[in-house]
Design a protein around this motif. Structure first.
Motif, PDB file in Angstrom:
ATOM      1  N   ARG A  55      -0.198   7.568  -3.060  1.00  0.00           N
ATOM      2  CA  ARG A  55      -0.470   6.773  -1.848  1.00  0.00           C
ATOM      3  C   ARG A  55      -0.736   7.662  -0.642  1.00  0.00           C
ATOM      4  N   ASN A  56      -0.126   8.847  -0.606  1.00  0.00           N
ATOM      5  CA  ASN A  56      -0.279   9.738   0.540  1.00  0.00           C
ATOM      6  C   ASN A  56      -1.509  10.631   0.453  1.00  0.00           C
TER       7      ASN A  56
ATOM      8  N   ARG B 273       7.921   8.381  -8.015  1.00  0.00           N
ATOM      9  CA  ARG B 273       7.586   9.636  -7.323  1.00  0.00           C
ATOM     10  C   ARG B 273       6.077   9.870  -7.317  1.00  0.00           C
TER      11      ARG B 273
ATOM     12  N   ARG C 264       3.710   7.588  -7.729  1.00  0.00           N
ATOM     13  CA  ARG C 264       3.066   6.519  -6.953  1.00  0.00           C
ATOM     14  C   ARG C 264       3.087   6.866  -5.461  1.00  0.00           C
ATOM     15  N   GLU C 265       4.219   7.370  -4.989  1.00  0.00           N
ATOM     16  CA  GLU C 265       4.342   7.732  -3.572  1.00  0.00           C
ATOM     17  C   GLU C 265       3.399   8.891  -3.228  1.00  0.00           C
TER      18      GLU C 265
END
Length: 89
Positions: free
Chosen positions: A30-31, A24, A26-27
């Motif tokens: 990335r955004n 969660r 990491r996502e």
């Protein structure tokens, strides 16, 4: 009067929760555009992954001790004594 502790039984294992948290975070990282918030999220990802590795290591009875843990312990700085040196006369 003694306060009674509220207990909560986890429905998922610690490893599953750590893996989900790392994914969660990491996502989210990335955004985000590069910056302080993204850096903090990547740090939390690394912490969750490290905790996952430690949990797996502690959970396996036959796992060898990681070499880097031993070297870190042997290189720990020596504590300085708090006592004042005696004056030499």
């Amino acid at each position: 009067m003694v306060k009674k502790r509220r207990r909560f039984r986890q429905t998922t294992s610690l490893a599953e929760r750590l893996a989900e948290e790392a994914a969660r975070l990491r996502e989210r990282a990335r955004n985000l555009p590069p910056g302080v918030e993204q850096t903090l999220l990547w740090r939390k990802v690394r912490q969750a992954e490290t905790a996952l590795r430690i949990e797996a290591w502690l959970g396996s009875p036959d796992a060898p001790t990681p070499d880097n843990v031993i070297t870190m312990l042997s290189k720990s700085p020596k504590k300085r004594s708090l006592s004042k040196p005696s004056p030499s006369t």
